[in-house]
Design a protein around this motif. Sequence first.
Motif, short mmCIF file in Angstrom:
data_model
loop_
_atom_site.label_atom_id
_atom_site.label_comp_id
_atom_site.label_asym_id
_atom_site.label_seq_id
_atom_site.Cartn_x
_atom_site.Cartn_y
_atom_site.Cartn_z
N LEU A 181 0.84 -1.20 0.00
CA LEU A 181 0.00 0.00 0.00
C LEU A 181 0.88 1.25 0.00
CD1 LEU A 181 -2.84 1.22 0.12
CD2 LEU A 181 -2.74 1.01 2.62
N GLY A 182 1.98 1.22 0.74
CA GLY A 182 2.91 2.34 0.72
C GLY A 182 3.49 2.58 -0.66
N LEU A 183 3.81 1.50 -1.39
CA LEU A 183 4.33 1.65 -2.75
C LEU A 183 3.30 2.28 -3.68
CD1 LEU A 183 6.18 -1.77 -3.23
CD2 LEU A 183 7.21 0.47 -2.80
N LEU A 184 2.04 1.93 -3.50
CA LEU A 184 0.99 2.57 -4.31
C LEU A 184 0.99 4.07 -4.10
CD1 LEU A 184 -2.03 0.12 -3.90
CD2 LEU A 184 -0.69 0.52 -5.97
N LEU A 185 1.17 4.50 -2.86
CA LEU A 185 1.15 5.92 -2.54
C LEU A 185 2.42 6.62 -3.02
CD1 LEU A 185 -0.20 5.61 1.11
CD2 LEU A 185 -1.44 6.60 -0.81
N ASP A 186 3.58 5.97 -2.83
CA ASP A 186 4.86 6.64 -3.09
C ASP A 186 5.41 6.43 -4.49
OD1 ASP A 186 4.92 7.58 -0.48
OD2 ASP A 186 5.92 5.78 0.27
N ARG A 187 5.03 5.35 -5.15
CA ARG A 187 5.59 5.07 -6.46
C ARG A 187 4.55 5.11 -7.59
NH1 ARG A 187 9.29 5.85 -3.62
NH2 ARG A 187 11.24 4.64 -3.40
N PHE A 188 3.34 4.71 -7.33
CA PHE A 188 2.34 4.59 -8.40
C PHE A 188 1.42 5.82 -8.53
CE2 PHE A 188 3.72 0.31 -8.13
CZ PHE A 188 3.41 -0.31 -9.33
N ALA A 189 1.05 6.42 -7.40
CA ALA A 189 0.03 7.47 -7.43
C ALA A 189 0.42 8.64 -8.33
CB ALA A 189 -0.25 7.97 -6.01
N GLY A 190 1.70 8.96 -8.40
CA GLY A 190 2.14 10.07 -9.22
C GLY A 190 2.82 9.67 -10.51
N ASP A 191 2.73 8.42 -10.90
CA ASP A 191 3.43 7.92 -12.09
C ASP A 191 2.42 7.27 -13.03
OD1 ASP A 191 4.97 6.41 -13.95
OD2 ASP A 191 6.66 6.37 -12.55
N ALA A 192 2.03 7.99 -14.06
CA ALA A 192 1.00 7.50 -14.99
C ALA A 192 1.46 6.24 -15.72
CB ALA A 192 0.64 8.59 -16.01
N ASP A 193 2.77 6.13 -15.98
CA ASP A 193 3.27 4.95 -16.68
C ASP A 193 3.10 3.69 -15.83
OD1 ASP A 193 4.85 3.53 -18.81
OD2 ASP A 193 6.22 3.27 -17.12
N LEU A 194 3.48 3.76 -14.55
CA LEU A 194 3.32 2.61 -13.67
C LEU A 194 1.84 2.26 -13.50
CD1 LEU A 194 5.98 3.13 -10.84
CD2 LEU A 194 6.00 1.43 -12.67
N GLN A 195 0.98 3.25 -13.41
CA GLN A 195 -0.45 3.01 -13.30
C GLN A 195 -0.97 2.24 -14.52
OE1 GLN A 195 -2.55 6.73 -12.62
NE2 GLN A 195 -0.97 7.40 -11.20
N THR A 196 -0.48 2.61 -15.70
CA THR A 196 -0.91 1.95 -16.93
C THR A 196 -0.53 0.48 -16.93
OG1 THR A 196 -0.73 4.00 -18.20
CG2 THR A 196 -0.65 1.95 -19.45
N ARG A 197 0.61 0.14 -16.34
CA ARG A 197 1.13 -1.23 -16.36
C ARG A 197 0.63 -2.09 -15.21
NH1 ARG A 197 7.28 0.18 -16.20
NH2 ARG A 197 7.50 -2.08 -16.07
#
Length: 398
Positions: A181-197
Amino acid sequence: MSLNLIARHAFLLACLVLAALLLVAAWVLRDQVYRTFQDPGVPFQTYTPPEGADYAEAAGWYVREAFANDDEPAVFFVHPTTYSGGGNWNGQLDKPSSVEAVTEIVLPNYAAPFGNAGALHAPRYRQASLYAFMNNREDSVRARLFAYEDVQRAFDAFTAQIGDSRPIILAGYGQGGLDVLGLLLDRFAGDADLQTRLVAAYVIESPVPLDLFAGPLNPIAPCITPEDVRCVYAFTSAMASEEDRIHIITERAMSWTPDGQLDFVDGRGLLCVNPLLSAVSNEYASARQHRGGVAAEGLDPDAVPAPIPAQTGAQCADGVLFFEQPRSRALHRPRRLVEDYRLPPFNLFYEDLRFDVARRSLNLATILQDERQWAPAFDAPEAIEDAPVIAIPDRRRY
């Protein structure tokens, strides 16, 4: 009978009664006694943590599988707590009992359902001890944050290793779920590319507060339906009779806040995806819909264990997944000390999760294939300044 003999008998009886009372008290207070012995006895500020892992090396991972093809998803799995405490706030990477618990119980029972959908990557990290989750002292919170820093470093190495186009499955149980859950907040929430994948993020047996989706996780919705991708799949489970466990889940547990701190989940609402329905729903799902639990202790993670189906019904209520006592004794919780804070040595929803992640992986693969056929997005528009218009003289007058 002489007075001396009566006195001796009375004294003996008193000793027996006292011993019995002490045994009863020890049994009633056994969890508290256990906690006392797990306390490291040193403030975290003056504590020297064990040596960390190098995630560029294979030794930094329990599992780091090779990919079968360019489109195979990469699975980042964070294991739950396997170190009880006592000597350290954070577990040593090579502590035999902790390592054995991961390799013999966690990987075959909890990581394998996700590993069936992609290449499994499971990092070693200096996990916070079980003791650090049995209380909410400042030292315990610091130990959890310290462990999460290892997971962040492992994830950054993971993304560097897998390339910039491969689908990603996140999965974590217990402490591992908190870190995912921390990674979702710190790495994915602000990265559209990671969200897409992102196929989906599976946060299991760690509460996920609903207020996060109105804040930093707004771009990543819960897995509302079985077909959703790029979403969060989460539940924390208990039987209706487990009052202490329910209290821990809904009131005493801590999770991330919208500003990236750890705080209590009480009053924040919790996400609950029913694994028998693969959806956010308060509907009751009967045991006939249960695809199967697995007790796979000691099996190789690549093995395909035979699931035990139709064992339990389940229903989400007040953010908790309530399930019924399974019929098979192989899927009954053991009676260990502080069992309310532990994961059982089996996975009651193994087959349900395996089926779910396979379906969502296929759905994302189809979506990505379609999206790659679209025309590339236009570049950002350029601003053009107005230019003055200069009239051309009418030369016919001359």
